[in-house]
Design a protein around this motif. Structure first.
Motif, PDB file in Angstrom:
ATOM      1  N   GLU A   1      63.995  36.569  56.737  1.00  0.00           N
ATOM      2  CA  GLU A   1      65.162  35.836  56.241  1.00  0.00           C
ATOM      3  C   GLU A   1      65.457  34.632  57.121  1.00  0.00           C
ATOM      4  OE1 GLU A   1      68.374  38.600  56.035  1.00  0.00           O
ATOM      5  OE2 GLU A   1      67.421  39.822  54.503  1.00  0.00           O
TER       6      GLU A   1
ATOM      7  N   LYS B   1      63.007  31.900  56.363  1.00  0.00           N
ATOM      8  CA  LYS B   1      63.318  31.223  55.105  1.00  0.00           C
ATOM      9  C   LYS B   1      64.474  30.246  55.298  1.00  0.00           C
ATOM     10  CE  LYS B   1      61.759  34.842  51.985  1.00  0.00           C
ATOM     11  NZ  LYS B   1      62.191  35.852  51.001  1.00  0.00           N
ATOM     12  N   GLU B   2      65.507  30.679  56.039  1.00  0.00           N
ATOM     13  CA  GLU B   2      66.660  29.807  56.283  1.00  0.00           C
ATOM     14  C   GLU B   2      66.241  28.592  57.101  1.00  0.00           C
ATOM     15  OE1 GLU B   2      69.743  32.067  58.075  1.00  0.00           O
ATOM     16  OE2 GLU B   2      70.101  33.279  56.293  1.00  0.00           O
TER      17      GLU B   2
ATOM     18  N   ALA C   1      64.302  26.206  54.864  1.00  0.00           N
ATOM     19  CA  ALA C   1      65.174  25.477  53.939  1.00  0.00           C
ATOM     20  C   ALA C   1      65.936  24.399  54.682  1.00  0.00           C
ATOM     21  CB  ALA C   1      66.146  26.445  53.271  1.00  0.00           C
TER      22      ALA C   1
END
Length: 67
Positions: free
Chosen positions: A53, A56-57, A60
């Motif tokens: 996670e 992914k953050e 992004a």
């Protein structure tokens, strides 16, 4: 004179034999070991998912997207 070492040996053997765990203690210890293993596996799984996670953050955010 021979009586004293014999008594000492007998007392030592009885003391050591009395230190064995009962069946209930053995089961409780086994359960604790199994629960520790399960908790360790779940913790590792959580850490891996948390790391995914975070990746992914961070991906992004570096692509110019807002969180």
């Amino acid at each position: 004179m021979l009586l004293r070492p014999t008594v000492l040996l007998l007392v030592s053997q009885l003391a050591l034999a009395g230190c064995e765990r009962s069946q209930a203690e053995k089961l409780a210890f086994q359960h604790a070991e199994e629960q520790y293993r399960i908790n360790a596996e779940e913790s590792a799984k959580y850490q891996r998912s948390k790391a995914g996670e975070d990746a992914k953050e961070n991906g992004a955010a570096t692509n110019g997207e807002k969180e």
